[in-house]
Scaffold this motif. Structure first.
Motif, PDB file in Angstrom:
ATOM      1  N   PRO A   1       0.858  -1.189   0.000  1.00 35.54           N
ATOM      2  CA  PRO A   1       0.000   0.000   0.000  1.00 35.54           C
ATOM      3  C   PRO A   1       0.901   1.249   0.000  1.00 35.54           C
ATOM      4  O   PRO A   1       1.937   1.267   0.660  1.00 35.54           O
ATOM      5  N   TRP A   2       0.507   2.258  -0.755  1.00 36.73           N
ATOM      6  CA  TRP A   2       1.283   3.496  -0.856  1.00 36.73           C
ATOM      7  C   TRP A   2       1.676   4.029   0.520  1.00 36.73           C
ATOM      8  O   TRP A   2       2.795   4.505   0.732  1.00 36.73           O
ATOM      9  N   LYS A   3       0.734   3.928   1.466  1.00 37.29           N
ATOM     10  CA  LYS A   3       0.947   4.555   2.777  1.00 37.29           C
ATOM     11  C   LYS A   3       2.040   3.902   3.618  1.00 37.29           C
ATOM     12  O   LYS A   3       2.466   4.474   4.613  1.00 37.29           O
ATOM     13  N   VAL A   4       2.496   2.716   3.283  1.00 38.08           N
ATOM     14  CA  VAL A   4       3.554   2.111   4.093  1.00 38.08           C
ATOM     15  C   VAL A   4       4.947   2.585   3.668  1.00 38.08           C
ATOM     16  O   VAL A   4       5.932   2.286   4.332  1.00 38.08           O
ATOM     17  N   LEU A   5       5.018   3.324   2.566  1.00 39.98           N
ATOM     18  CA  LEU A   5       6.308   3.840   2.103  1.00 39.98           C
ATOM     19  C   LEU A   5       6.564   5.219   2.696  1.00 39.98           C
ATOM     20  O   LEU A   5       5.780   6.144   2.473  1.00 39.98           O
ATOM     21  N   LYS A   6       7.615   5.330   3.462  1.00 45.20           N
ATOM     22  CA  LYS A   6       8.007   6.635   4.006  1.00 45.20           C
ATOM     23  C   LYS A   6       9.322   7.033   3.355  1.00 45.20           C
ATOM     24  O   LYS A   6      10.285   6.266   3.393  1.00 45.20           O
ATOM     25  N   TYR A   7       9.374   8.235   2.801  1.00 45.47           N
ATOM     26  CA  TYR A   7      10.603   8.652   2.138  1.00 45.47           C
ATOM     27  C   TYR A   7      11.632   9.099   3.166  1.00 45.47           C
ATOM     28  O   TYR A   7      11.319   9.853   4.082  1.00 45.47           O
ATOM     29  N   ASP A   8      12.836   8.611   3.034  1.00 47.15           N
ATOM     30  CA  ASP A   8      13.937   8.963   3.920  1.00 47.15           C
ATOM     31  C   ASP A   8      14.954   9.795   3.132  1.00 47.15           C
ATOM     32  O   ASP A   8      15.662   9.264   2.275  1.00 47.15           O
ATOM     33  N   GLU A   9      14.983  11.091   3.446  1.00 49.17           N
ATOM     34  CA  GLU A   9      15.847  12.021   2.703  1.00 49.17           C
ATOM     35  C   GLU A   9      17.306  11.571   2.749  1.00 49.17           C
ATOM     36  O   GLU A   9      18.032  11.649   1.761  1.00 49.17           O
ATOM     37  N   GLU A  10      17.738  11.139   3.930  1.00 51.44           N
ATOM     38  CA  GLU A  10      19.149  10.808   4.124  1.00 51.44           C
ATOM     39  C   GLU A  10      19.563   9.634   3.236  1.00 51.44           C
ATOM     40  O   GLU A  10      20.606   9.669   2.601  1.00 51.44           O
ATOM     41  N   ARG A  11      18.716   8.619   3.215  1.00 46.38           N
ATOM     42  CA  ARG A  11      19.038   7.430   2.410  1.00 46.38           C
ATOM     43  C   ARG A  11      18.711   7.628   0.941  1.00 46.38           C
ATOM     44  O   ARG A  11      19.185   6.896   0.090  1.00 46.38           O
ATOM     45  N   GLY A  12      17.851   8.612   0.650  1.00 42.45           N
ATOM     46  CA  GLY A  12      17.448   8.800  -0.741  1.00 42.45           C
ATOM     47  C   GLY A  12      16.604   7.651  -1.235  1.00 42.45           C
ATOM     48  O   GLY A  12      16.686   7.249  -2.406  1.00 42.45           O
ATOM     49  N   GLY A  13      15.794   7.103  -0.346  1.00 49.14           N
ATOM     50  CA  GLY A  13      14.927   5.999  -0.741  1.00 49.14           C
ATOM     51  C   GLY A  13      13.786   5.866   0.236  1.00 49.14           C
ATOM     52  O   GLY A  13      13.684   6.644   1.191  1.00 49.14           O
ATOM     53  N   TYR A  14      12.922   4.889  -0.008  1.00 50.69           N
ATOM     54  CA  TYR A  14      11.792   4.654   0.875  1.00 50.69           C
ATOM     55  C   TYR A  14      12.175   3.662   1.969  1.00 50.69           C
ATOM     56  O   TYR A  14      13.045   2.803   1.773  1.00 50.69           O
ATOM     57  N   VAL A  15      11.504   3.799   3.105  1.00 45.28           N
ATOM     58  CA  VAL A  15      11.681   2.859   4.204  1.00 45.28           C
ATOM     59  C   VAL A  15      10.319   2.245   4.503  1.00 45.28           C
ATOM     60  O   VAL A  15       9.313   2.957   4.543  1.00 45.28           O
ATOM     61  N   VAL A  16      10.301   0.920   4.660  1.00 38.16           N
ATOM     62  CA  VAL A  16       9.066   0.258   5.104  1.00 38.16           C
ATOM     63  C   VAL A  16       9.291  -0.274   6.517  1.00 38.16           C
ATOM     64  O   VAL A  16      10.398  -0.676   6.874  1.00 38.16           O
ATOM     65  N   GLY A  17       8.223  -0.281   7.311  1.00 42.48           N
ATOM     66  CA  GLY A  17       8.309  -0.629   8.723  1.00 42.48           C
ATOM     67  C   GLY A  17       8.347  -2.113   8.977  1.00 42.48           C
ATOM     68  O   GLY A  17       7.418  -2.683   9.553  1.00 42.48           O
ATOM     69  N   ILE A  18       9.418  -2.740   8.568  1.00 42.11           N
ATOM     70  CA  ILE A  18       9.550  -4.194   8.662  1.00 42.11           C
ATOM     71  C   ILE A  18      11.037  -4.472   8.576  1.00 42.11           C
ATOM     72  O   ILE A  18      11.810  -3.584   8.213  1.00 42.11           O
ATOM     73  N   ASN A  19      11.479  -5.656   8.973  1.00 43.51           N
ATOM     74  CA  ASN A  19      12.867  -5.967   8.632  1.00 43.51           C
ATOM     75  C   ASN A  19      12.930  -7.114   7.630  1.00 43.51           C
ATOM     76  O   ASN A  19      11.929  -7.771   7.354  1.00 43.51           O
ATOM     77  N   LYS A  20      14.107  -7.299   7.071  1.00 44.23           N
ATOM     78  CA  LYS A  20      14.278  -8.187   5.924  1.00 44.23           C
ATOM     79  C   LYS A  20      13.776  -9.598   6.211  1.00 44.23           C
ATOM     80  O   LYS A  20      13.177 -10.237   5.345  1.00 44.23           O
ATOM     81  N   ASP A  21      14.017 -10.099   7.429  1.00 48.48           N
ATOM     82  CA  ASP A  21      13.564 -11.447   7.794  1.00 48.48           C
ATOM     83  C   ASP A  21      12.040 -11.546   7.752  1.00 48.48           C
ATOM     84  O   ASP A  21      11.483 -12.505   7.228  1.00 48.48           O
ATOM     85  N   ALA A  22      11.382 -10.539   8.327  1.00 53.61           N
ATOM     86  CA  ALA A  22       9.921 -10.555   8.398  1.00 53.61           C
ATOM     87  C   ALA A  22       9.296 -10.461   7.006  1.00 53.61           C
ATOM     88  O   ALA A  22       8.188 -10.942   6.774  1.00 53.61           O
ATOM     89  N   LEU A  23      10.020  -9.861   6.093  1.00 50.33           N
ATOM     90  CA  LEU A  23       9.479  -9.684   4.740  1.00 50.33           C
ATOM     91  C   LEU A  23       9.160 -11.029   4.072  1.00 50.33           C
ATOM     92  O   LEU A  23       8.313 -11.107   3.181  1.00 50.33           O
TER      93      LEU A  23
END
Lengths: 118, 118
Positions: free
Chosen positions: B64-86
């Motif tokens: 869903p669009w709303k789970v993407l938060k833009y992170d200026e520092e990283r220059g990319g989106y962050v989702v609230g999960i970690n790689k294992d949980a994905l």
């Protein structure tokens, strides 16, 4: 590319590049990209490129999503206008990028007879 | 390309290709494209590609669009999960394209804790 289209959804990169025709069947241009509302994830404008050659003289028409009707036969979108009338429709040049604020939106959507969402 | 971003809008082709990171800063993949609701013009899913090499073994996560938060520092989106949980998040393979109907949507949005719009 496997990810393209279902009954109710269509992939952004399938729409980008699709031809747009006027009511008389004349080709106006193609969908260049979309401007997406960062907050809501709504497509605010489908941006149609028009005219020009190798990018020179090209300009853009921001279109509310709802004015694009897909025409199976033509394999492209049709907008309810003809090429002459398009001269008066809201447009911008590549080097004169609009701010896409509420005032701008009201103007564009008003022109196309669609309520602006903000 | 001049048409990119304003305060409240962003171009589809600017988001496509943007990196996505997890909560630990690990790179998960990138935004492949969007699935757009044909009726409303809403972005139903930002489709993130994940894994694979030259397309082999690659699969996709509809977000869903709303789970993407833009992170200026990283220059990319962050989702609230970690790689294992994905691993447990809704995904599909390139050769197993979902129908993206209401049932599918409820499952995906439910997983991410966002109300499905239909």
């Amino acid at each position: 590319m496997p990810i393209e289209e279902t009954d109710r959804t269509i992939a952004s990169d399938k729409v980008e590049g699709t031809a747009v025709y006027d009511l008389d069947g004349e080709r106006l241009g193609h969908i260049h990209n979309f401007m997406i509302d960062k907050h809501s994830g709504e497509v605010l404008y489908a941006v149609m490129s028009f005219g020009g050659f190798l990018g020179i003289g090209e300009h853009y028409h921001p279109l509310p999503w709802k004015v694009l009707k897909y025409d199976e036969e033509r394999g492209g979108y049709v907008v309810g206008i003809n090429k002459d009338a398009l001269k008066d429709a809201p447009r911008f040049a590549a080097d004169d990028f609009p701010v896409f604020d509420a005032r701008y939106g009201a103007g564009v959507y008003g022109y196309w007879g669609v309520p602006f969402p903000w």
